[in-house]
Each structure stands twice: as structure tokens, then as C-alpha cells.
Write an enzyme that holds these catalytic residues in place. Structure first.
Site, PDB file in Angstrom:
ATOM      1  N   THR A 151       0.888  -1.269   0.178  1.00 39.54           N
ATOM      2  CA  THR A 151      -0.036  -0.134   0.131  1.00 39.54           C
ATOM      3  C   THR A 151       0.591   1.279  -0.053  1.00 39.54           C
ATOM      4  O   THR A 151       1.245   1.775  -0.813  1.00 39.54           O
ATOM      5  CB  THR A 151      -0.979  -0.047   1.179  1.00 39.54           C
ATOM      6  OG1 THR A 151      -0.330  -0.254   2.358  1.00 39.54           O
ATOM      7  CG2 THR A 151      -1.958  -1.142   1.062  1.00 39.54           C
ATOM      8  N   LYS A 177       4.314  -7.005   3.973  1.00 39.22           N
ATOM      9  CA  LYS A 177       3.904  -5.512   3.811  1.00 39.22           C
ATOM     10  C   LYS A 177       3.586  -4.991   4.985  1.00 39.22           C
ATOM     11  O   LYS A 177       3.208  -5.405   6.070  1.00 39.22           O
ATOM     12  CB  LYS A 177       2.861  -5.624   2.604  1.00 39.22           C
ATOM     13  CG  LYS A 177       1.241  -5.945   2.849  1.00 39.22           C
ATOM     14  CD  LYS A 177       0.798  -4.877   3.769  1.00 39.22           C
ATOM     15  CE  LYS A 177       0.491  -3.526   3.184  1.00 39.22           C
ATOM     16  NZ  LYS A 177      -0.176  -2.633   4.250  1.00 39.22           N
ATOM     17  N   THR A 188       0.437  -6.770  13.080  1.00 40.85           N
ATOM     18  CA  THR A 188       0.342  -5.573  12.579  1.00 40.85           C
ATOM     19  C   THR A 188       0.874  -5.285  11.181  1.00 40.85           C
ATOM     20  O   THR A 188       1.430  -4.365  10.727  1.00 40.85           O
ATOM     21  CB  THR A 188       1.047  -4.422  13.433  1.00 40.85           C
ATOM     22  OG1 THR A 188       2.360  -4.845  13.547  1.00 40.85           O
ATOM     23  CG2 THR A 188       0.207  -4.639  14.909  1.00 40.85           C
ATOM     24  N   GLU A 272       5.966   4.783   7.284  1.00 45.61           N
ATOM     25  CA  GLU A 272       5.673   5.786   6.458  1.00 45.61           C
ATOM     26  C   GLU A 272       6.501   7.241   6.910  1.00 45.61           C
ATOM     27  O   GLU A 272       6.432   7.537   7.987  1.00 45.61           O
ATOM     28  CB  GLU A 272       4.157   6.015   6.617  1.00 45.61           C
ATOM     29  CG  GLU A 272       2.948   5.008   6.059  1.00 45.61           C
ATOM     30  CD  GLU A 272       1.851   5.020   6.327  1.00 45.61           C
ATOM     31  OE1 GLU A 272       1.032   4.561   5.713  1.00 45.61           O
ATOM     32  OE2 GLU A 272       1.471   5.733   7.464  1.00 45.61           O
ATOM     33  N   ASN A 394      -0.948  10.531   6.049  1.00 45.17           N
ATOM     34  CA  ASN A 394      -2.090  10.134   6.866  1.00 45.17           C
ATOM     35  C   ASN A 394      -3.026  11.144   6.687  1.00 45.17           C
ATOM     36  O   ASN A 394      -4.292  11.114   7.155  1.00 45.17           O
ATOM     37  CB  ASN A 394      -1.640   9.537   7.961  1.00 45.17           C
ATOM     38  CG  ASN A 394      -1.008   8.312   8.175  1.00 45.17           C
ATOM     39  OD1 ASN A 394      -1.455   7.264   7.834  1.00 45.17           O
ATOM     40  ND2 ASN A 394       0.397   8.160   8.330  1.00 45.17           N
ATOM     41  N   THR A 399      -8.236  11.117   0.534  1.00 44.42           N
ATOM     42  CA  THR A 399      -8.658  12.052  -0.025  1.00 44.42           C
ATOM     43  C   THR A 399      -7.386  12.623  -1.208  1.00 44.42           C
ATOM     44  O   THR A 399      -7.513  13.516  -2.090  1.00 44.42           O
ATOM     45  CB  THR A 399      -8.846  13.278   0.504  1.00 44.42           C
ATOM     46  OG1 THR A 399      -8.006  13.658   1.283  1.00 44.42           O
ATOM     47  CG2 THR A 399     -10.337  12.821   1.613  1.00 44.42           C
TER      48      THR A 399
END
Length: 399
Positions: A151, A177, A188, A272, A394, A399
Site C-alpha cells: 500500500t 507488507k 500489525t 511511512e 495520513n 482524499t
């Protein structure tokens, strides 16, 4: 054990396929992991009360103990999607079972991505059709499959190894992943292991539990456990080598644990927005469990993570984190190293150490060793620094 730069297809009798279903525009987003024969199946799953529909389906497969195929999609978690989402997961399971010619109860399902959005089943259907075509044409590609399950990850996470046992050599492969929504509440992330060893389910269950407890359960990127976590393993016996003697079980278990540990480190390093891997080791605790809790708390701390990102040797944040949980300890016995630099000794700061420690925080991996006493407990945990990019990713994930 000998490391191999390989994937889940490295063990004998395993294949993997990838497809682009349009769930994530412009890239591969569905995969299928296939064993040429039914494999002994073991798994651990999220304990999040909002567990996703695929977790329900795959836990049922694990309870039966055999699996021959796993269908995986990225881009949509199929979580908090009600009865319709559960039916979609069963539809994915049944479609692959029908087209691969296996029992539905031997097909596991895994999903990852946005929560609370129904699966676009027309696109999923197209992806599954592509996977079946690839299976029929024997277009196996473990690298592409490892890319298709990602992702927000920046890179795939794969590794394999050879393990020498008393009656021969077996292989173990892995793909995983995980980049965000990473914190111990099971695994997790999604992690898939394959092995061509022959092994009883009860033994595999225990070895998998031990491996996960010392690896994926000690990773924290952002302190948020996912709804879709699973770590599963398929053992198809195609090597003809049985893991039977106590020595074999110990050796195989060590190899599996080492592989899981490397997978956990890869996930933490690819957090991230991360620029650095953080490793915290706690020694001298009363128990391993207490050491693990303290280490996890330190790598989870936003204050510690931000300090590492800024190159600030603010070691007080590490001590505060370790001291906030678990069993009591004597502060006068505590010492802390940042890399090779001793910054705290016997509960007192070491003069001028912070200037030296600043350079240690420039490394790709920042290691912090905390000695809290003379107990037998030792554990390490992994995390990453906290950057502006994490917030950007995040803030606009949907969006």
C-alpha cells in the site's frame, strides 16, 4: 541457516502470481500464493475488535489446518464493511477455489488498504481472472507478487533461507507488507511464509507463535494496530525432509524466527515517511516480557521518534519511556548507550556525551541500548523516526 535473496517461491512447490485490478491506479494490486499440494497451515491474527472480513475467513481456514492458495488484494481493507463485506470475502474465496480446482476451505483471503469502503467486486473479479490466467499459464513471479500486496510501502519485503536439518535441507521464504498502522496487537501487517519442510501442525503452530512474539510483536511505527493483521505460514512437505527430531525442531524454529525478525526490521525501516530505523534493546530486566514491553514503549514514543528525526540526543525521553511501563527497577543501576556512546551511567548523565551521540543519530539505523539491572530479561524492538511526511501521508490517505 543460509540467507537467500529470494521470495515465497524459493521453497519447492510454491508459485505466486500478480495482477492489476485497478484497486490502486497504475500498479499491481492483487496477488495469489499457490502450493502445488495442500499445505499445513498456521497463522496468527489481529486481536483488534474491528477485525476485517478476511480475518474471519482465514481464521476458519487456519482452524481446519490446511491451505493451498491465498488470494490477496491491496487498496481496500474490506474492514468495517458489515455482512456485505464478509460475503465479498467468501466470494473471493469461492471464486479462487472453483477456478483453481481446490476446496474453498483451503483458500485463505487477505486484504489491506482503506477501511470502511466496500470492495469494488467488479474490479476484484477482473483481478482474480488475471490471476487464474497467470496460474494456468504458469507465469509465476514472486517479486511481482510481493509488489502487488503493498500500500504505502516504498519497497517490497522479501527474504528466504536454507536450513540444514538431520535428514536434508529445507527452504523457507517470506513476503510481507507494512508501513503504517503498525503496532503490536498481533502482527500489525500482512506476512506470508512458505516452507517445503514436512512438519506437524501442532509443532508449526508453536514455532510460528514463538517467531511472531519475538519479531512482529515488537514493531511499532505509529502505535495504531491494524484491523487486517495476519502472519501465516504454509508447509507443503515438497522437500521430503521431515522436521521431527528435537534438534530439527530447534533449528527450524531458529531459522523461522530469524526470518521473521528480518521481516519485522524491514517493516520498521519502511515506516511511512521514515528516514531512520530505530532499534531499542533492553537488558537486565526481570523477565523477557518486561524487557519487550519497555523496548516497545520506547520505539513507540513520539518524543523519541521526533528526537531521532531531528538528530537530538535527548536520551531523557528514552529513559522516561522505559520507566513508564512494566516492572519497577532501580534508576541508579540504569545505563544507556546511543550507538557506541555511553550517555547515562549508573543513573547519572555522562559529561560531554551528547555531542558525541549526535553523530550516532545520523546513521541509517539508530541503536539504543538500555541496561536496567542484572536480571536475565533481554528484548529488542524496532520502530522509525517521525517526520512531516508521515503526517502528509495520513492527512490525505483517503482524499
Amino acid at each position: 541457516m543460509m540467507w537467500q535473496d529470494a521470495t515465497v517461491t524459493y521453497p519447492q512447490g510454491f508459485q505466486a502470481y500478480a495482477a492489476a485490478a485497478g484497486l490502486i491506479v497504475g500498479r499491481l494490486d492483487m496477488a495469489c500464493l499457490w502450493s502445488v499440494v495442500p499445505a499445513v497451515f498456521s497463522g496468527l491474527f489481529t486481536t483488534n475488535q474491528a477485525a476485517a472480513a478476511p480475518i474471519t475467513v482465514t481464521k476458519q481456514v487456519a482452524a481446519k489446518g490446511w491451505c493451498q492458495a491465498i488470494i490477496i488484494n491491496a487498496g481496500n481493507a474490506n474492514a468495517v464493511t458489515g455482512q456485505g463485506g464478509l460475503q465479498d470475502a467468501y466470494t473471493m474465496q469461492q471464486y479462487m477455489a472453483d477456478h483453481l480446482g481446490v476446496a474453498s476451505e483451503q483458500v485463505a483471503v487477505a486484504s489491506t488498504g482503506v477501511i470502511g469502503v466496500p470492495l469494488p467486486m467488479d474490479q476484484v473479479q477482473q483481478g482474480m481472472s488475471q490471476l487464474v490466467d497467470a496460474w494456468q499459464q504458469q507465469h509465476s513471479d514472486g517479486v511481482k507478487a510481493s509488489e502487488a500486496i503493498l500500500t504505502t510501502d516504498r519497497e517490497p519485503k522479501t527474504l528466504a533461507c536454507d536450513v540444514t536439518l538431520s535428514s536434508g535441507v529445507v527452504r523457507i521464504g517470506m513476503m510481507a507488507k507494512g508501513s503504517g498502522m503498525i503496532h503490536p496487537q498481533m502482527a500489525t501487517m500482512l506476512a506470508f511464509f512458505t516452507t517445503d519442510a514436512a512438519i506437524e501442525k501442532s509443532i508449526l503452530d508453536e514455532l510460528m507463535r514463538q517467531a511472531v512474539s519475538r519479531s512482529f510483536l515488537r514493531v511499532s511505527v505509529d502505535g495504531d494496530p491494524s484491523t487486517n493483521d495476519m502472519a501465516v505460514i504454509l508447509a507443503n512437505g515438497q522437500s521430503g525432509v521431515h522436521v521431527g527430531t528435537p534438534e530439527d525442531i530447534e533449528q527450524f524454529g531458529k531459522a523461522l524466527a530469524h526470518l521473521a525478525r528480518q521481516g519485522a526490521r524491514m517493516i520498521a525501516h519502511d515506516g511511512e515517511g521514515a528516514t531512520r530505523l530505530i532499534t531499542v534493546r533492553v537488558r537486565g530486566a526481570a523477565t523477557e516480557e518486561d524487557a519487550a514491553l519497555k523496548a516497545r514503549t520506547a520505539v513507540r514514543s513520539n518524543l523519541v521518534k521526533a528526537a531521532v528525526y531531528g538528530g537530538d540526543p535527548n536520551w531523557g525521553r528514552v529513559i522516561a519511556s522505559v520507566g513508564s511501563v512494566g516492572l519497577p527497577f532501580d534508576l541508579s543501576a540504569v545505563s544507556l548507550w546511543i550507538g557506541t556512546v555511553l550517555v547515562l551511567e549508573g543513573g547519572l548523565p555522562v559529561p560531554m556525551a551528547e555531542d558525541q551521540a549526535h553523530n550516532e543519530l545520523e546513521a541509517d539505523e539508530v541503536v539504543m541500548d538500555v541496561l536496567i539491572g542484572n536480571g536475565p530479561g533481554f528484548a529488542e524492538a524496532w520502530g522509525c523516526d517521525l517526520t512531516e511526511q508521515y503526517v502528509e501521508i495520513n492527512a490525505h490517505y483517503r482524499t
